[in-house]
Design an enzyme around this catalytic site. Structure first.
Site, PDB file in Angstrom:
ATOM      1  N   THR A 204      68.243  11.518  12.101  1.00  0.00           N
ATOM      2  CA  THR A 204      68.269  11.639  10.644  1.00  0.00           C
ATOM      3  C   THR A 204      69.696  11.658  10.121  1.00  0.00           C
ATOM      4  O   THR A 204      70.027  10.959   9.154  1.00  0.00           O
ATOM      5  CB  THR A 204      67.519  12.907  10.209  1.00  0.00           C
ATOM      6  OG1 THR A 204      66.170  12.846  10.687  1.00  0.00           O
ATOM      7  CG2 THR A 204      67.505  13.045   8.693  1.00  0.00           C
TER       8      THR A 204
ATOM      9  N   TYR B 164      55.451   6.029   7.181  1.00  0.00           N
ATOM     10  CA  TYR B 164      54.881   5.339   6.017  1.00  0.00           C
ATOM     11  C   TYR B 164      53.361   5.266   6.132  1.00  0.00           C
ATOM     12  O   TYR B 164      52.652   5.831   5.310  1.00  0.00           O
ATOM     13  CB  TYR B 164      55.478   3.947   5.792  1.00  0.00           C
ATOM     14  CG  TYR B 164      55.049   3.354   4.464  1.00  0.00           C
ATOM     15  CD1 TYR B 164      55.682   3.725   3.287  1.00  0.00           C
ATOM     16  CD2 TYR B 164      53.991   2.458   4.377  1.00  0.00           C
ATOM     17  CE1 TYR B 164      55.272   3.216   2.057  1.00  0.00           C
ATOM     18  CE2 TYR B 164      53.578   1.943   3.161  1.00  0.00           C
ATOM     19  CZ  TYR B 164      54.220   2.323   2.002  1.00  0.00           C
ATOM     20  OH  TYR B 164      53.811   1.829   0.793  1.00  0.00           O
TER      21      TYR B 164
ATOM     22  N   TYR C  49      60.211  12.281  18.928  1.00  0.00           N
ATOM     23  CA  TYR C  49      60.871  12.955  17.806  1.00  0.00           C
ATOM     24  C   TYR C  49      59.780  13.317  16.811  1.00  0.00           C
ATOM     25  O   TYR C  49      59.213  12.448  16.154  1.00  0.00           O
ATOM     26  CB  TYR C  49      61.913  12.019  17.204  1.00  0.00           C
ATOM     27  CG  TYR C  49      62.756  12.573  16.067  1.00  0.00           C
ATOM     28  CD1 TYR C  49      62.613  13.860  15.578  1.00  0.00           C
ATOM     29  CD2 TYR C  49      63.731  11.768  15.479  1.00  0.00           C
ATOM     30  CE1 TYR C  49      63.399  14.338  14.545  1.00  0.00           C
ATOM     31  CE2 TYR C  49      64.536  12.234  14.447  1.00  0.00           C
ATOM     32  CZ  TYR C  49      64.361  13.517  13.980  1.00  0.00           C
ATOM     33  OH  TYR C  49      65.135  13.989  12.944  1.00  0.00           O
TER      34      TYR C  49
END
EC number: 4.-.-.-
Length: 304
Positions: free
Chosen positions: A58, A121, A147
Site C-alpha cells: 500500500t 473491486y 496479503y
C-alpha cells in the site's frame, strides 16, 4: 532466528521474521517513476537494520503504477538489496492473469517471494479466492504470501478459506492488515506452518503477542530504527521496553495520519532528509499547515 519473538512458520522457506517495511515508491516532481530513489529507500531501511523489504504494498502506491512501472520497481529493489535481506514483492492485481504476470516477472529477476493481495473491486467467494492463489502459486517457483486487507479490497478471507489456502504447497504465510485480532489469533493457532506478519502499526507488539513472526510497518519506512528497536526489545525478552516503543509508534502513526490519505509518510521522510518526491495523483500531499504540524510532532518525538 528469533529468541523470544515468535518463530516463522515451519513451512516458510524464507523464515520471514522481524521488521519488513512496505517500502515507498519514489516519483519525480512530474510524478514519473524514480526507480533509483525507490531503490535508495530500500537501502536506507536495510542499513537501519530491518529484516526484509516489501516493495509494492500500500505504501508503495502499487495500484497507481502501470504494469511496466511495477516491474521496474521490483527489479530496482532486488538489484539494490537482494541477497542481503529477503525481498517479497507485491504482485497482486484484480485479475488472476495480471497477478500471474507480475509474479512471473518478480521471480525472474530474483525476488525471494511474492505477496498477493486478495483481488479487489469485484466480490469473491472462497472458491474463487482459492483458485486465484492456486494459479499464482503454480506459475512461480518461490513462496507466496497472502496479503489480507479487507478494508481496501472488499474481500475478507474466512478462516475456512484460509484453511483451504494453507493446502497450497508453496503458500508460506499471511500479511494480515485486517486489524481483526480474534481472526488473527485463531489463524495463527490453526496454522503453525504459516508465517504471520502483523500489517498495522497499531498492532506491532500485540501482533507479536498473538504469534506474528514479523511486522510490516509504515512507520518503519520513516523511522526504521524505532520499529527495529521494538522488535529487538521483544526478542530479547524485554516486554516493557517493547511496549514503550509501541507507545511511541502510536504517536508517530498519529502524526503521519495528518492531512490527506498516506501523505504523512513521504512528508516525514522529506523532513528527515530523504526526498521520495510526491504521491502520485489522485493522492495529494500535505498543505503547509499540516506539514508544519507534522514537523513539530516529529521534533517533539525526537525524530528530527
Amino acid at each position: 532466528m528469533p529468541t523470544h519473538a515468535p518463530a516463522p512458520g515451519s513451512g516458510d522457506p524464507l523464515g520471514l521474521h522481524g521488521v519488513v517495511p512496505p517500502v515507498v515508491t519514489a516519483f519525480d516532481a512530474d510524478e514519473s517513476l524514480d526507480a533509483d530513489t525507490t531503490a535508495d529507500h530500500a537501502r536506507m531501511v536495510v542499513d537501519a537494520g530491518v529484516h526484509g523489504v516489501f516493495p509494492l504494498g500500500t505504501n508503495g502506491e502499487f495500484p497507481l503504477l502501470t504494469p511496466s512501472e511495477r516491474d521496474r520497481v521490483v527489479t530496482a529493489v532486488v538489484d539494490e538489496v537482494g541477497g542481503e535481506v529477503p525481498v517479497i514483492a507485491g504482485v497482486g492485481a484484480p485479475s488472476t492473469r495480471q497477478t500471474v504476470a507480475h509474479a512471473e516477472h518478480a521471480a525472474s529477476v530474483g525476488a525471494d517471494g511474492v505477496v498477493v493481495v486478495t483481488p479487489f473491486y469485484y466480490p469473491l467467494d472462497g472458491t474463487a479466492a482459492v483458485e486465484h492463489y492456486r494459479r499464482v502459486a503454480a506459475a512461480v517457483d518461490c513462496p507466496v504470501y497472502v496479503y489480507h486487507i479487507p478494508s481496501k479490497t472488499g474481500n475478507e478471507l474466512s478462516l475456512e478459506t484460509l484453511a483451504a489456502l494453507a493446502e497450497i504447497d508453496t503458500l508460506a504465510g499471511v500479511k494480515d492488515s485486517s486489524k481483526d485480532v480474534p481472526w488473527l489469533g485463531q489463524a495463527v493457532d490453526a496454522h503453525p506452518e504459516l508465517t504471520f506478519l502483523a500489517g498495522s502499526d497499531s498492532l506491532l507488539a500485540p501482533g507479536l503477542d498473538v504469534g506474528c513472526a514479523g511486522l510490516v510497518s509504515a512507520v518503519a519506512n520513516v523511522a526504521p530504527e524505532l520499529v527495529v528497536g521494538l522488535y529487538e526489545a521483544y526478542d530479547e525478552g524485554d516486554r516493557e521496553r517493547a511496549r514503550a516503543r509501541q507507545s511511541t509508534v502510536y504517536e508517530v502513526r498519529a502524526a503521519l495520519k495528518r492531512g490527506p490519505y498516506m501523505a504523512g509518510v513521504k512528508a516525514a521522510l522529506g523532513l528527515r532528509g530523504f526526498d521520495a518526491g510526491p504521491l502520485r495523483s489522485p493522492l495529494r500531499g500535505l498543505d503547509d499547515d499540516d506539514r508544519a504540524a507534522l514537523e513539530a510532532d516529529l521534533a517533539d518525538l525526537g525524530l528530527l
